[in-house]
Motif scaffolding. Structure first.
Motif, PDB file in Angstrom:
ATOM      1  N   ARG A  65     -17.852  32.918 -36.273  1.00 32.77           N
ATOM      2  CA  ARG A  65     -18.698  33.101 -37.634  1.00 32.77           C
ATOM      3  C   ARG A  65     -18.091  34.084 -38.639  1.00 32.77           C
ATOM      4  NH1 ARG A  65     -23.661  33.231 -38.381  1.00 32.77           N
ATOM      5  NH2 ARG A  65     -24.138  33.633 -36.143  1.00 32.77           N
ATOM      6  N   GLN A  66     -16.626  34.850 -38.557  1.00 29.32           N
ATOM      7  CA  GLN A  66     -16.893  35.098 -39.906  1.00 29.32           C
ATOM      8  C   GLN A  66     -15.853  34.032 -40.883  1.00 29.32           C
ATOM      9  OE1 GLN A  66     -12.889  37.263 -37.361  1.00 29.32           O
ATOM     10  NE2 GLN A  66     -12.946  37.812 -39.693  1.00 29.32           N
ATOM     11  N   LEU A  67     -15.463  33.010 -40.329  1.00 32.84           N
ATOM     12  CA  LEU A  67     -15.249  31.237 -40.905  1.00 32.84           C
ATOM     13  C   LEU A  67     -16.716  31.580 -41.865  1.00 32.84           C
ATOM     14  CD1 LEU A  67     -13.018  29.814 -38.319  1.00 32.84           C
ATOM     15  CD2 LEU A  67     -11.836  30.925 -40.138  1.00 32.84           C
ATOM     16  N   ILE A  68     -17.889  31.354 -40.515  1.00 28.82           N
ATOM     17  CA  ILE A  68     -19.064  30.678 -41.441  1.00 28.82           C
ATOM     18  C   ILE A  68     -19.121  31.238 -41.947  1.00 28.82           C
ATOM     19  CG2 ILE A  68     -21.497  29.914 -40.406  1.00 28.82           C
ATOM     20  CD1 ILE A  68     -20.867  29.096 -38.014  1.00 28.82           C
ATOM     21  N   GLU A  69     -19.080  32.778 -42.047  1.00 27.82           N
ATOM     22  CA  GLU A  69     -20.499  33.589 -43.378  1.00 27.82           C
ATOM     23  C   GLU A  69     -19.049  33.279 -44.681  1.00 27.82           C
ATOM     24  OE1 GLU A  69     -19.962  37.277 -41.177  1.00 27.82           O
ATOM     25  OE2 GLU A  69     -21.739  36.964 -39.876  1.00 27.82           O
ATOM     26  N   ALA A  70     -17.859  33.455 -44.257  1.00 27.33           N
ATOM     27  CA  ALA A  70     -16.826  33.006 -45.566  1.00 27.33           C
ATOM     28  C   ALA A  70     -16.711  31.759 -46.199  1.00 27.33           C
ATOM     29  CB  ALA A  70     -14.964  33.276 -44.941  1.00 27.33           C
ATOM     30  N   GLY A  71     -17.798  30.857 -45.766  1.00 29.07           N
ATOM     31  CA  GLY A  71     -18.238  29.873 -46.742  1.00 29.07           C
ATOM     32  C   GLY A  71     -17.408  28.594 -46.452  1.00 29.07           C
ATOM     33  N   LEU A  72     -16.151  28.473 -44.886  1.00 31.17           N
ATOM     34  CA  LEU A  72     -16.085  27.742 -44.825  1.00 31.17           C
ATOM     35  C   LEU A  72     -16.853  26.339 -44.484  1.00 31.17           C
ATOM     36  CD1 LEU A  72     -12.114  29.862 -43.901  1.00 31.17           C
ATOM     37  CD2 LEU A  72     -13.120  28.419 -45.756  1.00 31.17           C
ATOM     38  N   LYS A  73     -15.634  25.561 -44.122  1.00 34.17           N
ATOM     39  CA  LYS A  73     -16.425  23.940 -43.453  1.00 34.17           C
ATOM     40  C   LYS A  73     -15.777  24.215 -42.613  1.00 34.17           C
ATOM     41  CE  LYS A  73     -17.713  19.190 -45.206  1.00 34.17           C
ATOM     42  NZ  LYS A  73     -18.178  18.429 -45.674  1.00 34.17           N
ATOM     43  N   VAL A  74     -16.832  24.850 -41.377  1.00 35.57           N
ATOM     44  CA  VAL A  74     -15.715  25.070 -40.085  1.00 35.57           C
ATOM     45  C   VAL A  74     -16.669  24.142 -39.005  1.00 35.57           C
ATOM     46  CG1 VAL A  74     -15.820  25.772 -37.884  1.00 35.57           C
ATOM     47  CG2 VAL A  74     -15.940  26.827 -40.501  1.00 35.57           C
ATOM     48  N   THR A  75     -15.607  23.320 -38.141  1.00 31.65           N
ATOM     49  CA  THR A  75     -15.425  22.691 -37.043  1.00 31.65           C
ATOM     50  C   THR A  75     -15.516  23.148 -36.076  1.00 31.65           C
ATOM     51  OG1 THR A  75     -13.839  21.408 -37.163  1.00 31.65           O
ATOM     52  CG2 THR A  75     -15.645  20.315 -38.275  1.00 31.65           C
ATOM     53  N   ILE A  76     -16.321  22.323 -34.730  1.00 34.40           N
ATOM     54  CA  ILE A  76     -15.417  23.182 -33.516  1.00 34.40           C
ATOM     55  C   ILE A  76     -15.343  21.373 -33.017  1.00 34.40           C
ATOM     56  CG2 ILE A  76     -16.641  23.716 -30.890  1.00 34.40           C
ATOM     57  CD1 ILE A  76     -18.803  25.414 -32.512  1.00 34.40           C
ATOM     58  N   ASN A  77     -13.921  21.997 -32.291  1.00 34.67           N
ATOM     59  CA  ASN A  77     -13.546  20.986 -31.785  1.00 34.67           C
ATOM     60  C   ASN A  77     -12.878  21.530 -30.127  1.00 34.67           C
ATOM     61  OD1 ASN A  77     -13.111  20.684 -34.945  1.00 34.67           O
ATOM     62  ND2 ASN A  77     -12.967  19.095 -34.311  1.00 34.67           N
ATOM     63  N   SER A  78     -12.454  20.064 -29.182  1.00 36.10           N
ATOM     64  CA  SER A  78     -11.995  20.546 -28.084  1.00 36.10           C
ATOM     65  C   SER A  78     -10.834  20.695 -27.225  1.00 36.10           C
ATOM     66  CB  SER A  78     -12.301  19.660 -27.238  1.00 36.10           C
ATOM     67  OG  SER A  78     -12.281  18.574 -27.639  1.00 36.10           O
ATOM     68  N   ASP A  79      -9.636  20.037 -29.022  1.00 34.20           N
ATOM     69  CA  ASP A  79      -8.761  20.027 -28.410  1.00 34.20           C
ATOM     70  C   ASP A  79      -7.576  20.108 -26.785  1.00 34.20           C
ATOM     71  OD1 ASP A  79      -5.901  20.485 -29.029  1.00 34.20           O
ATOM     72  OD2 ASP A  79      -6.125  22.922 -28.925  1.00 34.20           O
ATOM     73  N   ASP A  80      -7.393  19.309 -26.587  1.00 29.66           N
ATOM     74  CA  ASP A  80      -7.186  18.176 -25.354  1.00 29.66           C
ATOM     75  C   ASP A  80      -7.751  19.125 -23.881  1.00 29.66           C
ATOM     76  OD1 ASP A  80      -4.786  16.723 -26.445  1.00 29.66           O
ATOM     77  OD2 ASP A  80      -3.704  19.007 -27.141  1.00 29.66           O
ATOM     78  N   PRO A  81      -8.638  18.535 -23.572  1.00 26.47           N
ATOM     79  CA  PRO A  81      -9.409  18.949 -22.242  1.00 26.47           C
ATOM     80  C   PRO A  81      -9.701  19.474 -21.343  1.00 26.47           C
ATOM     81  CG  PRO A  81     -10.739  18.092 -23.866  1.00 26.47           C
ATOM     82  CD  PRO A  81      -9.110  18.175 -24.571  1.00 26.47           C
ATOM     83  N   ALA A  82      -8.509  18.677 -21.039  1.00 25.08           N
ATOM     84  CA  ALA A  82      -7.492  19.183 -19.677  1.00 25.08           C
ATOM     85  C   ALA A  82      -6.245  19.707 -19.213  1.00 25.08           C
ATOM     86  CB  ALA A  82      -6.733  17.779 -19.091  1.00 25.08           C
TER      87      ALA A  82
END
Length: 151
Positions: A65-82
């Motif tokens: 939420r902080q990153l979005i509100e700061a105007g950053l181009k955020v992505t959500i990633n999984s990073d080595d799910p196992a």
């Protein structure tokens, strides 16, 4: 690592995307720089939780939420799910480490709207290292999915 690592990656390596860069929030100048340049910032909520990044640096809260509100181009990633299987969110629910769980947990923890979830998905496509043709194909698929979605 600290926000200075992001500056070094940008200045010395000339990267076009910052992976695992949530600690940019420690330095407002770095946040402004990333926002102004539109540099994508990948975030891996399940691994951040498991590695205690959120607890140590963000008071236990997911920083998306902080990153979005700061105007950053955020992505959500999984990073080595196992390796990050068995994430227990702040509501006591357990999730695997795959991308759907990362979106679900983040949406629930920070109260993301449907429009914000679509924005995050579009950011992910735009931050990926695919051809322009592939990008347009996947953006069209996402648009169609959204148009056809029946809640």
């Amino acid at each position: 690592g600290p926000a200075q690592n992001i500056v070094d990656a940008l200045d010395l390596l000339h990267v076009s995307r910052i992976d695992h860069g949530v600690r940019c929030l420690e330095d407002p100048a770095v946040v402004r720089r990333l926002a102004m340049a539109g540099t994508p910032l990948t975030v891996c909520p399940c691994s951040n939780h498991q590695l205690q990044v959120n607890r140590r640096f963000f008071g236990g809260e997911n920083p998306i939420r902080q990153l979005i509100e700061a105007g950053l181009k955020v992505t959500i990633n999984s990073d080595d799910p196992a390796y990050f299987f068995g994430h227990r969110d702040k509501f006591g629910e357990e999730h695997d480490g795959y991308i759907d769980a990362c979106y679900y947990v983040t949406a629930k923890e920070v109260g993301l709207s449907a429009d914000e979830l679509v924005m995050l998905a579009l950011n992910s496509l735009e931050a990926s290292f695919i051809t322009r043709e592939q990008l347009e194909k996947y953006k069209a698929m996402l648009r169609k999915y959204c148009e056809d979605f029946d809640a």
